[in-house]
Design a protein around this motif. Structure first.
Motif, short mmCIF file in Angstrom:
data_model
loop_
_atom_site.label_atom_id
_atom_site.label_comp_id
_atom_site.label_asym_id
_atom_site.label_seq_id
_atom_site.Cartn_x
_atom_site.Cartn_y
_atom_site.Cartn_z
N LYS A 58 0.59 -0.97 -0.12
CA LYS A 58 -0.14 -0.07 0.25
C LYS A 58 0.84 1.33 0.45
O LYS A 58 0.56 2.16 -0.86
CB LYS A 58 -0.84 -0.14 1.06
N SER A 59 2.10 0.78 1.21
CA SER A 59 2.46 2.34 1.02
C SER A 59 3.56 2.64 -0.10
O SER A 59 3.48 3.86 -1.16
CB SER A 59 3.55 2.47 2.48
N ARG A 60 3.76 1.54 -1.06
CA ARG A 60 4.70 1.49 -2.21
C ARG A 60 3.81 1.91 -3.22
O ARG A 60 3.76 2.78 -4.40
CB ARG A 60 5.08 -0.14 -2.47
N VAL A 162 -2.96 9.74 2.33
CA VAL A 162 -2.82 9.72 3.84
C VAL A 162 -2.23 8.15 4.02
O VAL A 162 -3.21 6.85 3.70
CB VAL A 162 -4.07 9.15 4.30
N ASP A 163 -1.46 7.33 5.00
CA ASP A 163 -1.16 6.21 5.17
C ASP A 163 -1.32 5.41 6.14
O ASP A 163 -1.45 6.02 7.28
CB ASP A 163 0.20 6.49 5.22
N ASP A 164 -2.17 4.73 6.15
CA ASP A 164 -1.78 3.41 6.75
C ASP A 164 -3.68 4.43 8.10
O ASP A 164 -3.77 4.31 9.35
CB ASP A 164 -1.07 3.41 8.44
N GLY A 165 -4.84 4.70 6.57
CA GLY A 165 -6.16 5.47 7.62
C GLY A 165 -5.99 4.36 8.64
O GLY A 165 -7.74 5.02 9.59
N VAL A 357 11.29 0.07 9.81
CA VAL A 357 10.74 0.04 7.97
C VAL A 357 10.08 -0.11 8.27
O VAL A 357 8.73 0.40 6.68
CB VAL A 357 12.07 -1.02 7.47
N HIS A 358 8.73 -0.70 8.72
CA HIS A 358 7.44 -1.36 8.38
C HIS A 358 7.30 -1.54 10.08
O HIS A 358 7.21 -1.88 10.95
CB HIS A 358 7.12 -2.89 7.56
N PRO A 359 5.97 -0.98 9.42
CA PRO A 359 4.27 -1.04 11.56
C PRO A 359 4.88 -2.41 11.60
O PRO A 359 4.67 -2.74 13.03
CB PRO A 359 3.30 -0.11 10.79
#
Ligand SMILES: Nc1ncnc2c1ncn2[C@@H]1O[C@H](COP(=O)(O)OP(=O)(O)O)[C@@H](O)[C@H]1O
Ligand SMILES: [Mg+2]
Length: 969
Positions: A58-60, A162-165, A357-359
């Motif tokens: 997603k972030s990508r 908006v990332d990680d909504g 690097v990632h949640p």
């Protein structure tokens, strides 16, 4: 097209993706994003929701969207929600917009926060500004943020990401929803990512966003075996890779690229290659093993690395090195070295501020922390942040994770965050802070205040047990008046959320507190009770009984409490059909020359009750004045809900006065408010819209308007569903379907009894039923019903109601008697400001005269009817009247729509405000629409009016020295 972070995020040491990181199997998704951005740049805003499980990219994709924007003049604003800060009200929205305000410089910032945008200024100011806000209404803040965005978009197209909504705070999501409702005419693209089914996520809001009119959803799937294979090959350029190794990668990662990178990093750490040894290690780790591989890699690092990683996991995202070092109790140099080491094994992002690097990697480290240690770390983090003067919400977020210790400082910080959250319209967050504050516990002297705020927050959050929760709070407050005031405020909160029955109950408990003291407050609570109880079929009879009691009290309207109560009495009397002079006097006393509006604001309901009562008594001038004051108030306070309510009542008034286009525009404005959560009266608004569209001659649109989205069932208990049936009845009659019409009018009969609204001025269903019976061949029943309606109308005494009843009677009575009734109807209506009713009566009289062979009398009536119908914008009636005229031997010139009449309701309204000298921005802010929408309406208006500039507007809108269109938004 890749974010800067991507370039650096290759596997450190060992296997590296060759060249730039690849993006596999996302061509369709990229196309959707590219198209959305193109649309947005062309001024047609879009929202894209990217959904997918952790690590699917997603972030990508978000980074790719930003890549698309770059170089096209589209400004980028970004925010990343984090698990730790989900209770930070408007945290995400501020993250998005603050940098743009900061980079605008002093003057620019001021301009961006000017006009309606100023309503959002407290969010960008020190916390005291927010705490000072009096009301807990979130809408002014939403409206303000919308205008900040709109002002920014005026400089050029925008991309908001908006990332990680799924971790976004509730108020920020509401802002995005508010924006999404208005995207159509803004050059703004919004891209939001979210994991599906995430515990604690604002699922309902996310779903609403995804379902919006300008929204698209991208659902990310796992990568195929082929893609995994390519990624593995890319990680070992030139090396020989065993088939077994690739297959193990596919099997273990199930096509999740994040997992793949993490596992390859572990294989690398063990000094293994893409061969049988590596394969064995992969299969040992097994699926879902990010966590284990992370911990293994971390354990292998130098001294301090684990402590630092844990500190970052506790502190969240974007952590300054010195803060993490302080929490980990590491020397700065050692901490820096540990950070580098953690970056080299794909745990932290390289560089500062620190972050994982990632949640998922953060979760792995965080979950591994022993509970007690975690709580201690959060407690220390809170103090660390407080020492850095961090926002109270950030401090409180850590205190929530810390164990209660009876620390007065902690309780106070949590209480402060709770108050801020309540002021920012984030009651659910307020509840979490305040509950934790209570658990600390606070010093005994402060306990009562915390409880009281908790009760209010719970009510605002829609907690079903809000009133129950209140009990200890109430008991702990010594002063009875204060107890009653708290209950009053909780009741209003419940009512604003459409929970009328519970609200009524709460108001009553408030009154109980007072015993016989504080008569003024008791009056206000009584009035509030009636106002709420009348909105629910179950409590409605009790409300009516209370009004009877109030009637006996000789109220004069001398105090706010009396005015509020009088408004309820006036309304009830109007519905029941008490003599109109009495109703009008009561309503006037209730309004108190503007005092009631000043006390209640446009969000309260008492003002509208009084205004409607006045409208039915045909005091249209005063009612209109009250409503335009209410509209002005809603605008000043940036309250789309107040604006919607005022528009909704205004639409009913328009229809009474015969302003069909205005009625359509106002009803539509109210329904637009429904998109923002307005729930006052959807069936009633649709009824009014349907009637207005019918008058305009658009029966299909009317039919659409009177069909409730989702059907009637959810509205069975709505007090105003009867009005919708009435509208459907009239529509069926217009479509020559009297049998269907009758079923609707019968439904009105039933419901009218339930809601105690016998006054035919409110719902003249008998007239409709009479005409249906006549059409079905039962003239006796028809005359009986019409006669009943006439008797009731005479009791009330308003000319419009009497005229309408006479007209119904005339239409169902044959011969000369029928003509006499119709003539009497015309005579009655000539005394009324209800132009549209008069037009109908004249048309009917003209038709009856023609059928009686009195051609010249008929022509006379019909010509007047036609003229009136035109003035009212009643094109349906005009059409019908022209046919009658033709049948009477007259050939009226066809009336071509031109000039002012050709304007749609929205165009007229916009043009009128522009002629009054308002700028496009002011018009947009006044009508709660976008500037582009205003421009669009004005452009069309110019074309139709044949003018080229704003200066010519006034002249074009004013014909015969009389304004053909009034500026009355
Ligand atoms: N389609 C893809 N092809 C190759 N690598 C990908 C792809 N999607 C994601 N990745 C990589 O997988 C990792 C996780 O992606 P990310 O966007 O952070 O996932 P999410 O945001 O959905 O949790 C990143 O290293 C990213 O570069
Ligand atoms: Mg992500």
């Amino acid at each position: 097209m890749l974010g800067a972070g991507e370039e650096r995020a290759g596997l450190a040491g060992g296997p590296r993706p060759a060249g730039r990181p690849v993006l596999l199997e996302r061509d369709d998704e990229l196309e959707v994003l590219g198209a959305a951005l193109d649309e947005a740049r062309a001024g047609r805003g879009r929202l894209v929701v990217v959904e997918g499980h952790a690590g699917l990219g997603k972030s990508r994709l978000l980074a790719a969207a930003q890549g698309f924007a770059r170089g096209t003049g589209m400004a980028e604003l970004e925010a990343r929600a984090s698990e730790l800060e989900r209770d930070f009200p408007f945290g995400v929205a501020v993250q998005l917009l603050e940098p743009a305000l900061a980079s605008a410089g002093g003057g620019g910032r001021e301009r961006l926060l000017s006009g309606a945008a100023e309503l959002a200024a407290p969010l960008f100011a020190p916390p005291e500004a927010l705490a000072r806000r009096r009301d807990e209404d979130v809408y002014p803040l939403l409206h303000g943020l919308f205008w900040v965005t709109s002002n920014l978009a005026e400089r050029g197209p925008l991309l908001l990401t908006v990332d990680d909504g799924h971790w976004a705070d509730e108020p920020s999501l509401r802002f995005l929803l508010y924006l999404a409702q208005r995207l159509a005419t803004l050059p703004v693209a919004v891209v939001l990512t979210a994991r599906p089914g995430q515990p604690g996520a604002e699922e309902a809001l996310l779903a609403q966003l995804a379902l919006g009119p300008h929204a698209e959803v991208i659902r990310l799937d796992r990568l195929s075996a082929g893609a995994v294979d390519r990624l593995v090959r890319g990680a070992y350029p030139g090396a020989e890779i065993s088939d077994g190794f690739t297959r193990a990668c596919e099997y273990v990662t199930r096509g999740n690229p994040l997992l793949l990178r993490q596992l390859l990093a572990e294989v690398e750490r063990q000094g293994l290659g893409p061969d049988a040894g590596g394969e064995r290690r992969l299969r040992e780790l097994g699926p879902e093993s990010v966590s284990r591989s992370v911990l293994l890699r971390m354990a292998g690092l130098q001294l301090g690395a684990t402590a630092l990683a844990r500190a970052v996991a506790v502190l969240g995202d974007r952590v300054p090195l010195r803060r993490a070092a302080a929490l980990a109790r590491l020397e700065p140099d050692l901490a820096a070295a540990a950070a580098d080491a953690l970056a080299s094994v794909e745990i932290l992002r390289p560089g500062e501020p620190l972050g994982f690097v990632h949640p998922i990697v953060r979760s792995a480290v965080y979950a591994e922390l022993p509970r007690a240690e975690r709580a201690r770390a959060h407690g220390r983090a809170a103090r660390l942040l407080a020492g850095e003067h961090a926002p109270p919400e950030s401090v409180a977020a850590h205190l929530i994770g810390a164990e209660p210790e009876g620390d007065a400082w902690a309780a106070q910080a949590l209480g402060e965050a709770g108050r801020l959250a309540l002021g920012a319209g984030a009651p659910a967050s307020a509840v979490r802070y305040l509950e934790r504050a209570l658990a600390e516990p606070p010093p005994p002297a402060e306990r009562g205040d915390v409880l009281v705020e908790l009760a209010r927050a719970a009510a605002a959050a829609g907690d079903r047990r809000a009133v129950e929760r209140l009990e200890p709070a109430i008991a702990s407050v010594a002063d009875a008046e204060r107890r009653a005031e708290i209950l009053f405020s909780v009741g209003r909160t419940l009512q604003a959320r459409g929970r009328h029955r519970e609200a009524a109950e709460t108001f009553d408990r408030g009154r109980d507190q007072l015993g016989g003291d504080s008569p003024e407050l008791a009056l206000r609570l009584e009035a509030a009770y009636i106002g709420a109880a009348r909105m629910d079929l179950v409590t409605l009879p009790a409300a009516v009984a209370r009004v009877s009691r109030a009637r006996r009290r000789k109220l004069t309207g001398a105090t706010p409490g009396e005015r509020k109560l009088l408004a309820q009495v006036a309304y009830e009397d109007a519905l029941a059909g008490a003599p109109r002079e009495r109703v009008a006097d009561l309503a006037r006393a209730a309004l108190g020359d503007g005092a009631l509006l000043a006390e209640e604001s446009s969000d309260g309901i008492a003002v509208y009750r009084a205004a409607l009562a006045l409208a039915w008594t045909e005091e249209l001038g005063l009612a209109a004045a009250v409503l335009s004051e209410a509209v002005a108030d809603a605008r000043r306070r940036g309250s789309p809900l107040g604006y919607a309510t005022a528009s909704y009542v205004q639409a009913q008034l328009d229809l009474l006065a015969g302003r069909v286009d205005d009625a359509v525009a106002d009803a539509e404005a109210a329904l637009a408010g429904a998109g923002d959560g307005w729930r006052m009266d959807l069936p009633g608004t649709r009824a009014t819209l349907g009637r207005a569209l019918m008058e305009r001659g658009d029966l299909d649109a009317a039919a659409e308007a009177v069909a409730l989205p989702g059907g009637d069932t959810p509205w069975e208990e709505a007090v105003t569903l009867g009005r919708l049936h009435e509208a459907r009845g009239w529509l069926a009659l217009a479509r020559a379907d009297p049998a269907r019409a009758l079923t609707h009018f019968e439904e009105c009969r039933r419901r009218q009894g339930w809601v105690h609204a016998a006054n035919p001025a409110v719902m003249p269903w008998r007239g409709g039923a009479a005409r249906s019976h006549a059409a079905l061949g039962d003239p006796d029943t028809a005359r009986e019903l019409a006669g009943e309606e006439l008797a009731l109308a005479r009791e009330f005494g308003a000319p419009r109601a009497i005229g309408a009843a006479l007209r119904a009677l005339g239409l169902v009575t044959a011969g000369a008697a029928g003509i006499d009734h119709l003539a009497a109807a015309v005579a009655a209506l000539e005394d009324s400001p209800a132009r549209l009713d008069l037009a109908h009566a004249r048309a009917d009289l003209g038709g009856a005269l023609r059928r009686a062979g009195r051609r010249s009398d008929a022509q006379d009536e019909l010509r007047r009817a036609l003229d009136l119908a035109h003035r009212c914008g009643a094109h349906g009636l005009a059409e019908h009247t022209r046919d009658e005229l033709a049948a009477a031997g007259s050939r009226p010139r066809r009336h071509h729509l031109s000039g002012v009449e050709a304007l749609t309701a929205s165009e007229r309204r916009t043009a009128a405000l522009a002629a009054d000298g308002l700028t496009n921005r002011e018009i947009a802010q006044a009508l709660f629409v976008t500037v582009k929408t205003v421009e669009w309406h004005l452009r069309n208006a110019y074309l139709k009016l044949g003018i080229g500039s704003r200066r010519e507007l006034r002249g074009a809108l004013h014909t015969d020295g009389e304004p053909a269109v009034q500026a009355r938004p």
